[in-house]
Write an enzyme that holds these catalytic residues in place. Structure first.
Site, mmCIF file in Angstrom:
data_model
loop_
_atom_site.group_PDB
_atom_site.id
_atom_site.type_symbol
_atom_site.label_atom_id
_atom_site.label_comp_id
_atom_site.label_asym_id
_atom_site.label_seq_id
_atom_site.Cartn_x
_atom_site.Cartn_y
_atom_site.Cartn_z
ATOM 1 N N GLY A 10 -40.508 84.156 -5.801
ATOM 2 C CA GLY A 10 -40.827 82.728 -5.920
ATOM 3 C C GLY A 10 -42.203 82.488 -6.495
ATOM 4 O O GLY A 10 -42.878 83.409 -6.978
ATOM 5 N N ILE A 12 -45.245 81.342 -5.043
ATOM 6 C CA ILE A 12 -46.392 81.963 -4.372
ATOM 7 C C ILE A 12 -46.187 83.479 -4.311
ATOM 8 O O ILE A 12 -47.100 84.257 -4.589
ATOM 9 C CB ILE A 12 -46.580 81.380 -2.950
ATOM 10 C CG1 ILE A 12 -46.857 79.871 -3.031
ATOM 11 C CG2 ILE A 12 -47.710 82.085 -2.215
ATOM 12 C CD1 ILE A 12 -46.908 79.156 -1.681
ATOM 13 N N TYR A 152 -37.300 70.378 7.268
ATOM 14 C CA TYR A 152 -38.128 71.477 6.746
ATOM 15 C C TYR A 152 -39.334 71.714 7.656
ATOM 16 O O TYR A 152 -39.601 72.842 8.088
ATOM 17 C CB TYR A 152 -38.589 71.144 5.322
ATOM 18 C CG TYR A 152 -39.668 72.082 4.805
ATOM 19 C CD1 TYR A 152 -39.373 73.401 4.467
ATOM 20 C CD2 TYR A 152 -40.990 71.647 4.665
ATOM 21 C CE1 TYR A 152 -40.364 74.266 4.009
ATOM 22 C CE2 TYR A 152 -41.983 72.502 4.212
ATOM 23 C CZ TYR A 152 -41.671 73.802 3.877
ATOM 24 O OH TYR A 152 -42.658 74.652 3.432
HETATM 25 N N1 LIG Z 1 -45.521 75.611 -2.492
HETATM 26 C C1 LIG Z 1 -46.068 74.929 -1.492
HETATM 27 O O1 LIG Z 1 -46.719 73.894 -1.728
HETATM 28 C C2 LIG Z 1 -45.893 75.378 -0.074
HETATM 29 C C3 LIG Z 1 -46.569 74.645 0.935
HETATM 30 C C4 LIG Z 1 -46.416 75.046 2.272
HETATM 31 C C5 LIG Z 1 -45.645 76.156 2.575
HETATM 32 N N2 LIG Z 1 -44.992 76.831 1.591
HETATM 33 C C6 LIG Z 1 -44.169 77.981 1.973
HETATM 34 O O2 LIG Z 1 -44.569 79.110 1.202
HETATM 35 C C7 LIG Z 1 -43.435 79.945 0.935
HETATM 36 C C8 LIG Z 1 -43.281 80.164 -0.561
HETATM 37 O O3 LIG Z 1 -43.106 78.905 -1.196
HETATM 38 P P1 LIG Z 1 -42.925 78.737 -2.765
HETATM 39 O O4 LIG Z 1 -43.517 77.442 -3.149
HETATM 40 O O5 LIG Z 1 -43.361 79.995 -3.463
HETATM 41 O O6 LIG Z 1 -41.344 78.569 -2.842
HETATM 42 P P2 LIG Z 1 -40.251 79.319 -3.734
HETATM 43 O O7 LIG Z 1 -38.981 78.589 -3.498
HETATM 44 O O8 LIG Z 1 -40.740 79.477 -5.123
HETATM 45 O O9 LIG Z 1 -40.184 80.760 -3.044
HETATM 46 C C9 LIG Z 1 -39.353 81.057 -1.948
HETATM 47 C C10 LIG Z 1 -38.538 82.279 -2.318
HETATM 48 O O10 LIG Z 1 -37.730 82.618 -1.182
HETATM 49 C C11 LIG Z 1 -36.469 83.043 -1.670
HETATM 50 N N3 LIG Z 1 -35.470 82.878 -0.615
HETATM 51 C C12 LIG Z 1 -34.963 81.708 -0.126
HETATM 52 N N4 LIG Z 1 -34.061 81.959 0.820
HETATM 53 C C13 LIG Z 1 -34.004 83.305 0.955
HETATM 54 C C14 LIG Z 1 -33.234 84.159 1.773
HETATM 55 N N5 LIG Z 1 -32.342 83.682 2.657
HETATM 56 N N6 LIG Z 1 -33.401 85.503 1.641
HETATM 57 C C15 LIG Z 1 -34.282 86.002 0.742
HETATM 58 N N7 LIG Z 1 -35.035 85.222 -0.065
HETATM 59 C C16 LIG Z 1 -34.900 83.889 0.045
HETATM 60 C C17 LIG Z 1 -36.194 82.159 -2.869
HETATM 61 O O11 LIG Z 1 -35.251 82.742 -3.769
HETATM 62 C C18 LIG Z 1 -37.586 82.043 -3.489
HETATM 63 O O12 LIG Z 1 -37.804 82.998 -4.501
HETATM 64 C C19 LIG Z 1 -42.243 79.233 1.581
HETATM 65 O O13 LIG Z 1 -42.050 79.769 2.876
HETATM 66 C C20 LIG Z 1 -42.698 77.787 1.683
HETATM 67 O O14 LIG Z 1 -42.032 77.102 2.721
HETATM 68 C C21 LIG Z 1 -45.114 76.470 0.279
#
Ligand SMILES: NC(=O)c1ccc[n+]([C@@H]2O[C@H](COP(=O)([O-])OP(=O)(O)OC[C@H]3O[C@@H](n4cnc5c(N)ncnc54)[C@H](O)[C@@H]3O)[C@@H](O)[C@H]2O)c1
Length: 322
Positions: A10, A12, A152
């Site tokens: 993903g 991050i 969420y």
């Molecule tokens: N981007 C933000 O602003 C933000 C803010 C707060 C928290 N977060 C948290 O940070 C983390 C990363 O966020 P991001 O923005 O990179 O999101 P993203 O959707 O780009 O990354 C999440 C990844 O998890 C993978 N995934 C989802 N379900 C899965 C499963 N069941 N098994 C294996 N892989 C799975 C997805 O394919 C994806 O690549 C997440 O936990 C998100 O909740 C992000």
């Protein structure tokens, strides 16, 4: 260290993988390339690091206990960086059960594997959304955070609690990092900054929810990556930490910054506030400064400039898949 990085394909996660490899860690990425946004984008993220001998990619689900066990057995992890999740506030309102299954049960599957294979360190990606519309601003980790406004947010808070239980029962070191709206290169395409930049570059109207007064504490992705790695290095006990820019701006000001960076005025299509959205976020980062020496280094103005530059170059190279 040999690290299990969930969600490493993903936004991050791919930035974290790149930095861990630069610091000579071994990174085993588990990601199911789910369809929350275009899996091609995630696959391109994986390709940034696929040729590095210290990187291994496994396409699979964190809820698949058998697969997770095999990975623990094969690699002998020193620590887990758990980023895999269904992200995004608004879609969680439509599909709460899926969000709980992935974000809570998925986390539990990993914690149980850690117990079986004697792995004691986890950094867990939580979210500023757990604070809901807390009147105590800036948000402090000592706030109760028991009034989440979306499935969420509730799923992230629930996962933090499950992490605490495993810390208590088995002595795991777990840091739950509450990220505040993360942005930067490889950003999720459905997030506002990506959408606005794309619309301005392609001369289409942007959709703005609310009157522009909502405020977010935008955090540049490099600072999030630093917060994760600092936590891993200084991990001790169970802690919840805010990782934010600690410098919030309104949605209207954000749009202005993107307009300046793109050199184009936005056409605005105004829509009502969305269910689940909060009015503002603002991180008190004193605890992270004290415990891990975290300090945000990229202000939002500079971060937006860098993001737009990256987005423009990616679009010209045909790398953007919305
Ligand atoms: N981007 C933000 O602003 C933000 C803010 C707060 C928290 N977060 C948290 O940070 C983390 C990363 O966020 P991001 O923005 O990179 O999101 P993203 O959707 O780009 O990354 C999440 C990844 O998890 C993978 N995934 C989802 N379900 C899965 C499963 N069941 N098994 C294996 N892989 C799975 C997805 O394919 C994806 O690549 C997440 O936990 C998100 O909740 C992000």
């Amino acid at each position: 260290m040999t690290i299990l990085l969930t969600g490493g394909a993903g936004f991050i996660g791919s930035n974290v993988a790149k930095q861990l490899l630069l610091e000579n860690h071994r990174v085993i990425c588990l990601d199911n390339l789910d369809d929350y946004y275009n899996p091609d984008t995630k696959w391109k993220n994986v390709q940034r690091t696929l040729s590095d001998p210290g990187y291994h990619f496994h396409e699979g689900d964190i809820r698949d206990a058998e697969l997770v066990d095999t990975l623990f057995q094969t690699y002998g992890f020193d620590a887990v960086i758990h980023l895999a999740a269904r992200a995004g506030v608004r879609p969680s309102v439509q599909n709460p059960a899926l969000y709980f299954d992935v974000n809570v049960n998925g986390t539990m599957t990993l914690l149980q594997a850690m117990q079986r294979w004697n792995v004691h360190k986890m950094v867990f990606a939580s979210s500023s959304s757990v604070y809901g519309d807390s009147p105590n601003v800036p948000f402090d980790e000592s706030d109760t955070a028991d009034r989440p406004l979306s499935p969420y947010a509730a799923s992230k808070r629930a996962a933090e609690l499950v992490c605490h239980t495993f810390h208590h029962l088995y002595g795991f070191d777990i840091f739950c990092l509450r990220f505040f709206t993360v942005f930067g290169p490889y950003q999720r395409p459905e997030m506002a900054i990506s959408q606005f930049t794309d619309s301005l570059l392609n001369d289409t109207a942007i959709q703005v929810f609310g009157d522009g007064s909502t405020a977010r504490d935008y955090t540049y992705v490099d600072d999030i990556v630093r917060g994760i790695i600092l936590s891993l290095e200084n991990l001790n006990g169970y802690e919840v930490l805010n990782i934010g820019g600690s410098d919030p701006i309104s949605l209207a000001d954000l749009i202005q910054l993107i307009e300046q960076a793109v050199g184009q005025n936005a056409q605005i299509n105004r829509l009502p506030m969305q269910p689940g959205d909060v009015q503002q976020t603002y991180a008190n980062i004193r605890k992270a400064q004290q415990l891990i020496g975290y300090q945000p280094s990229v202000r939002v103005e500079e971060g937006i400039r860098r993001f737009v530059e990256w987005y423009r170059a990616s679009q010209e190279a045909g790398l953007v898949t919305n």
